[in-house]
Design an enzyme around this catalytic site. Structure first.
Site, PDB file in Angstrom:
ATOM      1  CD  GLU A 174      -3.211  -0.569   2.116  1.00  0.00           C
ATOM      2  OE1 GLU A 174      -4.333  -1.082   1.957  1.00  0.00           O
ATOM      3  OE2 GLU A 174      -2.932   0.154   3.087  1.00  0.00           O
TER       4      GLU A 174
ATOM      5  CG  HIS B   3      10.640 -29.201  -0.257  1.00  0.00           C
ATOM      6  ND1 HIS B   3      11.454 -30.279  -0.559  1.00  0.00           N
ATOM      7  CD2 HIS B   3      11.105 -28.703   0.913  1.00  0.00           C
ATOM      8  CE1 HIS B   3      12.363 -30.433   0.391  1.00  0.00           C
ATOM      9  NE2 HIS B   3      12.166 -29.490   1.301  1.00  0.00           N
TER      10      HIS B   3
ATOM     11  CE  LYS C  50     -12.272   0.087   0.954  1.00  0.00           C
ATOM     12  NZ  LYS C  50     -11.797   0.945   2.067  1.00  0.00           N
TER      13      LYS C  50
END
Length: 390
Positions: free
Chosen positions: A260, A281, A381
């Site tokens: 951010e 792995h 949003k």
């Protein structure tokens, strides 16, 4: 002391080093630098006193928050909690997901429990916490009288305005402020995180450790310069590497902090993380021989529990693997930075969190962007608000 090793990386852009006074001045003069100033002792004492009061009538605290109102306290609690010994007091986090399964099962679980609720939201309008708060508060209202409810509900929000502040003013709920000069991802030294942490850690040791982290300001600048130098060399991904599973959410906190802070105007490093030796792995193959777009920041722990395997201490094996991986990845043209903590404790977690926050701010200024806003978060949003009204 925390140790910093920048030797396993490519050359540094010396022009960036000359900007030190500039970026320090920008941080000192920033409108959002409240997190660098000491928290008031009276607020800390109020937080601890309130936590002690909650313990008298509740067995659980449900914390509702998301993003900067969630990751800080959650990562510290996870880092300090024993793997297989339950804490005496349970802190449950909600408001981080829209999963109906999670919410319905949480409410069913709480139905016969004595619990308190702490909602954390500066605006009081963020969708995920609003939904979780509304649903869990309905259960509180079913379980407790209006007089009892006041003891079971704590609101952490803007000190003056917003829907939650209005609720505090109208109902008389206990509340804590989120200061105007501290943004979410920089808010570890506010009640948003300190209140949930007060139940299960040595809060004052954590706070003292945090502010003692200012002694690493020079190293924080050097780390910011190293990261920006690597970015300019085409290393656009920073992989945070931990060798202790309980630090996995600390890596998540780092991803929000840097993602951010830097991810604006088409610049910034993409933060990712791996937990070793597990991910050696899987993603280890890509890091060793794949596209050379990343560098790594290793977080090493000097001392941990002692347990023997043949003639070796298991923690020493873990750190030998870490050192060997750095060498192997360097041979694969993967630069790295290593940060060594003496141990996982309140003190050193506080120090390293301060270090990373200062470095993130410095890094934002080196990228010539505002390190304290996050306008991109509002885009999704806005799209959601066009389809649903909360």
């Amino acid at each position: 002391m925390i140790e910093f090793d920048f030797t396993s990386m490519c050359s540094t852009n010396t022009d960036l080093l000359s900007r030190k006074d500039e970026v320090i001045e920008k941080l000192n003069n920033s409108y959002m630098s409240g997190w660098t100033k000491r928290i008031d002792d009276s607020l800390v004492n109020d937080i601890i006193s309130t936590a002690n009061d909650v313990k008298k009538h509740s067995d659980y605290l449900v914390v509702v928050g998301i993003g900067g109102s969630f990751l800080g306290s959650y990562c510290v609690e996870k880092a300090l909690a024993p793997y297989f010994v339950d804490n005496k007091f349970k802190v449950i986090y909600a408001g981080t997901t829209l999963s109906s399964d999670y919410m319905s099962q949480l409410i069913d679980f709480l139905r016969d429990k004595d619990f308190s609720l702490n909602v954390i939201s500066k605006s009081g309008t963020t969708m995920e916490p609003t939904i979780a708060y509304t649903l869990i508060k309905q259960l509180l209202e079913e379980k407790y009288s209006e007089e009892e409810l006041v003891k079971h509900l704590i609101i952490t929000t803007d000190p003056v305005k917003g829907t939650l502040r209005e609720e505090v003013n109208n109902k008389g709920y206990k509340s804590f402020p989120i200061p105007d000069d501290i943004g979410g991802r920089y808010s570890i030294m506010t009640a948003a995180h300190l209140f949930p942490l007060a139940f299960n850690i040595d809060l004052k040791a954590f706070i003292d450790g945090y502010y003692s982290g200012s002694k690493y300001n020079d190293e924080a600048f050097n780390y910011a310069v190293a990261r920006k130098s690597l970015f300019e060399q085409g290393k656009v991904v920073e992989n945070f590497v931990v060798y202790e599973e309980k630090l996995s959410y600390f890596s998540e906190w780092l991803k929000q902090l840097f993602g951010e802070t830097e991810g604006k105007d088409g610049v910034g490093l993409l933060p990712t993380s791996t937990v070793h030796t597990r991910d050696l792995h899987s993603l280890g193959q890509f890091v060793q021989e794949g596209n050379k777009i990343l560098f790594e920041t290793f977080i090493k722990i000097d001392k941990a529990s002692e347990i023997k395997f043949k003639d070796y201490d298991l923690h020493n094996i873990n750190n030998i693997v870490l050192d060997s991986v750095r060498v192997a990845h360097k041979k694969g043209d993967v630069s790295s930075i290593m940060i060594t903590l003496p141990e996982i404790s309140e003190k050193y977690l506080g120090e390293i969190m301060y270090f990373f926050m200062v470095s993130a701010a410095y890094s934002g200024f080196l990228f010539n962007i505002d390190p304290f806003n996050q306008p991109g978060v509002e885009v999704y949003k806005k799209e959601v608000r066009e389809n649903i009204v909360i």
